[in-house]
Motif scaffolding. Structure first.
Motif, PDB file in Angstrom:
ATOM      1  N   UNK A 155      22.004  15.620  47.242  1.00  0.00           N
ATOM      2  CA  UNK A 155      23.149  15.287  46.380  1.00  0.00           C
ATOM      3  C   UNK A 155      23.547  16.478  45.517  1.00  0.00           C
ATOM      4  N   UNK A 156      22.520  17.038  44.864  1.00  0.00           N
ATOM      5  CA  UNK A 156      22.796  18.172  43.981  1.00  0.00           C
ATOM      6  C   UNK A 156      23.186  19.406  44.764  1.00  0.00           C
ATOM      7  N   UNK A 157      22.729  19.495  46.001  1.00  0.00           N
ATOM      8  CA  UNK A 157      23.131  20.626  46.837  1.00  0.00           C
ATOM      9  C   UNK A 157      24.635  20.601  47.056  1.00  0.00           C
ATOM     10  N   UNK A 158      25.165  19.393  47.283  1.00  0.00           N
ATOM     11  CA  UNK A 158      26.625  19.276  47.454  1.00  0.00           C
ATOM     12  C   UNK A 158      27.346  19.641  46.162  1.00  0.00           C
ATOM     13  N   UNK A 159      26.780  19.149  45.055  1.00  0.00           N
ATOM     14  CA  UNK A 159      27.408  19.426  43.768  1.00  0.00           C
ATOM     15  C   UNK A 159      27.417  20.922  43.487  1.00  0.00           C
ATOM     16  N   UNK A 160      26.334  21.583  43.869  1.00  0.00           N
ATOM     17  CA  UNK A 160      26.180  22.993  43.492  1.00  0.00           C
ATOM     18  C   UNK A 160      26.649  23.972  44.559  1.00  0.00           C
ATOM     19  N   UNK A 161      27.162  23.484  45.708  1.00  0.00           N
ATOM     20  CA  UNK A 161      27.578  24.472  46.705  1.00  0.00           C
ATOM     21  C   UNK A 161      28.800  25.237  46.186  1.00  0.00           C
ATOM     22  N   UNK A 162      29.089  26.375  46.827  1.00  0.00           N
ATOM     23  CA  UNK A 162      30.029  27.320  46.215  1.00  0.00           C
ATOM     24  C   UNK A 162      31.389  26.677  45.936  1.00  0.00           C
TER      25      UNK A 162
END
Lengths: 337, 439
Positions: A155-162
């Motif tokens: 989830x946070x990976x999506x939030x934090x992607x470029x």
């Protein structure tokens, strides 16, 4: 709450006289029976805790041969290398990696647990007030804790992607998942989001057993909100808070899945000791993997012991038991008097 | 006090005896160093018939299942059971290795990623195949090379994969460029012309996959090979401290420095690159063939449908060199039914079955002839370009400790492209690490 006054001076309570009497009652047969009844538990503990631990220590003293013979085959032997796997943690390339991972683990533990505690305390204070929809808030605050760590990592990976939400909202172009301090911040944010509710709920439970009269009395004495917080709430939730913080620290020291999923394996900025041990075993270097795991185990154990001994975190309720038995002894002493 | 001690003695004694019994029962022995049968002796005799297990990654298309069903219908006494492994390649490798290390006979035929070939062969976890087991002369040479360890074929090539160079044909045309670039210099010139166009504002020139991941090893190997270098030589010795490797790595380093790549490409894997290209943010992209379908989707999800084309990746002096993906089938030395396993591998990887699977699966076959079949090309228009790419492909470094090798490559290449190290230092450190790993 009945004996608020100490036993009068000069009168020695006589616990010694009570002890032998108790002992004498226990016969040899009873003792044997107790041992028999306890042994399955001890056996299970030995099998699932002691044996793997000893096996890991044993494995950490060996190293597999990596050289190839003339035909290009790996010799399937492990040689005893003593403490070389441990010594390697402090020299050369592997030493640099280990110290980096140790630093990361400590850094993440300190920062995340500190932030979680502050945030969790605030959450608990907010939830402890009576207002409409309180039970709904309590349930919803548990959601981050209920999400599996690997899933929250994604989830946070999506939030934090470029081109993700974090950058869009902040109007920034931070590369959160690349090596660097931004990735550390990303891990801390996600970890705090996930575990602050845990502390919040534990502390809330502690707050709810504080009797209302104490606050009423304080109010009558003219204590303000801050004074009540500092002199009543915090001292009284301290035992609960210490246990919650201890649990979180032990958990944070073993942090693996969040940085692994959120930032990715092999990123030095967020590599923890668990990730290092995993990576080593993935490279089939079981010896050094075990050594890392043993070191991590010792680290966790030391932190736990320090917490229990120095700060007096009461994990098993031993203190309460001691208090009760002390009270009983006093009562008995009074009765025999 | 005495009684108390006795209690503890009883407790300890009971526990100890029970523990000993339990350990003996579970058979937790130490590491065994007993000699194994040499693979050469085993290779000579593929004996034993009976049911076997085929262990593999998932095949969502169902094509592999169909092949197995056909085999099972013809061989009721030698049934093959499909064992599915997790999607993550790391986990697949771990399970396969764990089974091999305890010499379990559960896994008979293994589906191996091409980069695991050397590790499994060197540890004697797979058997060398007889010379005539598979028709290697009909297969794309790079796929056979990837399944070979020290001159003996240890796997039967199953499917393969290579790089494709996606480009925006509409923009090339608008800028008056007749043919897609064949070299990095041509690509730069083309980009200068295209990015000056009004319709290309805000676009970047090129991307590959540069996050610290296996994909970075792929992109680094391709850059080095395209510049005429290699990561390891034919004897397995590292060769990254060379002018060619430096030229290759500099292509990537300069791409970031000069702003040819989008600045966030350092976090790109296949998927992020696809999204950027699909949203019209890129002129050129190196990626795998599996994206072709979603990029050409006409349901409105892709802004570049009909506006892009494909060719081989660029090099320094001519077309570049792709790395090779894909899988091959190998036989475990611990299965009792080796004759069945060998027959099944032959059947599964035969040209006839490969052709049948093409109807369902988009995985590229290893038989060159199948790429030119007009019926197939109509369905998968990228096949002819992919064949060109594959004919010029090189496997990733064939080393036994591949896991540690790819890690070292990623570490140093990442340091170079992020500017943490200069190219020379990064390559020198990489050479040192690889030398240590291939000793």
């Amino acid at each position: 709450m009945t004996t608020t006054t100490a036993p009068p001076a000069g009168v020695q309570p006589a616990p010694d006289s009570a002890k032998p009497r108790k002992r004498a009652k226990r016969t040899a047969g009873e003792g044997r029976m107790a041992a028999l009844l306890l042994s399955p538990t001890i056996l299970v503990l030995a099998l699932v805790i002691l044996y793997p631990l000893l096996a890991a220590v044993h494995q950490s003293l060996y190293r597999a041969e990596t050289g190839l013979d003339a035909d290009g085959f790996v010799a399937d032997v492990e040689s005893f290398v003593g403490l070389a796997n441990y010594a390697d943690m402090f020299v050369g390339e592997s030493g640099r990696r280990f110290l980096n991972a140790l630093g990361n683990t400590t850094f993440f533990t300190l920062t995340t647990v500190f932030l979680e505690t502050v945030l969790g305390l605030c959450l608990a204070l907010a939830m402890n007030r009576a207002f409409r929809g309180r039970s709904f808030l309590r349930a919803s605050i548990l959601v981050p804790w209920a999400v599996p760590t690997a899933v929250s990592g994604l989830l946070w990976r999506w939030i934090f992607q470029s081109d993700g939400i974090a950058n869009t909202l902040m109007g920034s172009e931070i590369l959160w998942t690349a090596e660097g301090n931004a990735s550390r911040a990303a891990v801390i944010i996600a970890e705090v989001w996930k575990t602050a509710p845990f502390i919040g709920l534990l502390v809330l439970a502690g707050m709810q057993v504080i009797p209302g009269e104490v606050y009423e009395a304080a109010k009558i004495d003219g204590a303000g909100w801050w004074r009540q917080l500092g002199s009543i709430t915090l001292p009284l939730v301290k035992p609960t808070l210490l246990v919650a913080v201890l649990f979180r620290m032990l958990d944070a020291l073993r942090m693996f899945d969040l940085p692994f999923v959120l930032i990715g394996p092999g990123k030095e900025s967020v590599e923890t000791l668990s990730m290092l041990a995993w990576d080593e075993s993935n490279q089939l270097r079981y010896g050094s993997a075990s050594a890392f795991a043993v070191v991590l185990f010792l680290y966790v154990a030391v932190v736990a012991i320090v917490f229990v001994k120095v700060l007096g975190a009461d994990v098993t309720g031993a203190k309460e038991l001691k208090l009760i038995s002390k009270k009983n002894r006093q009562k008995k002493a009074e009765a025999t008097r | 006090m005495r009684q108390r001690r006795r209690t503890w003695q009883t407790l300890l004694a009971t526990t100890a005896s029970l523990t000993v019994a339990a350990v003996a029962l579970t058979g937790c022995g130490g590491t065994s160093t007993e000699a194994q049968s040499t693979p050469k002796a085993a290779a000579a005799s593929f004996e034993g018939k009976g049911p076997i297990n085929y262990v593999s990654n998932r095949d969502a298309s169902g094509a592999a299942n169909k092949t197995i069903e056909e085999w099972n219908a013809a061989h009721p006494e030698e049934k093959v059971t499909f064992i599915e492994l997790p999607d993550s390649a790391d986990q697949q490798r771990q399970q396969l290795i764990q089974n091999a290390q305890i010499k379990s006979d559960t896994f008979s035929v293994l589906n191996l990623d091409v980069v695991w070939t050397s590790e499994f062969a060197a540890n004697k976890w797979i058997l060398p195949l007889p010379a005539d087991a598979v028709p290697t002369d009909k297969m794309i040479p790079a796929t056979v090379n990837a399944a070979t360890y020290r001159d003996s074929l240890v796997g039967a090539p199953y499917y393969t994969d290579g790089a494709l160079f996606y480009f925006r044909s509409d923009l090339l045309k608008a800028a008056g460029i007749a043919a897609p670039p064949k070299t990095w210099d041509e690509m730069k010139t083309a980009c200068d012309a295209i990015l000056a166009l009004p319709e290309a504002t805000g676009m970047s020139c090129y991307t590959g996959q540069f996050d610290k991941n296996e994909a970075l090893t792929v992109n680094f190997s391709e850059a080095v090979a395209s510049a005429g270098g290699s990561i390891v030589d034919a004897d397995g010795k590292p060769t990254v401290d060379t002018p060619e490797a430096k030229e290759g790595l500099n292509l990537l380093v300069d791409g970031f420095k000069e702003g040819m790549f989008p600045s966030d490409a350092i976090t790109y894997l296949e998927e992020q690159g696809r999204r950027a290209f699909q949203e019209g943010k890129l002129v050129f992209m190196r990626n795998w063939p599996f994206l072709h379908a979603s990029l050409s989707a006409t349901d409105g999800s892709s802004q570049v449908a009909g506006k892009f084309d494909i060719t081989s990746i660029p090099g320094t002096d001519g077309p570049g060199v792709s790395t090779l993906g894909g899988r091959s089938l190998a036989i475990s030395p611990f299965t009792p039914n080796k004759a069945t396993a060998l027959e099944f591998v032959k059947f599964f990887t035969s040209e006839e079955q490969a052709q049948k699977r093409l109807a369902l699966s988009s995985r590229a076959p290893v038989y060159a002839s199948l790429f030119e079949d007009p019926a197939v090309v109509a369905k998968r228009p990228f096949f002819p370009t992919l064949l060109t790419s594959l004919n010029n492909a090189q496997p990733r470094p064939k080393v036994v400790q591949y896991g540690a090798t790819t890690k070292a490559i990623q570490e140093e290449a990442y340091a170079a492209i992020t500017g943490a190290k200069d190219t020379d230092t990064a390559l020198k450190d990489m050479q040192a690490k690889l030398t240590e790993l291939t000793k």
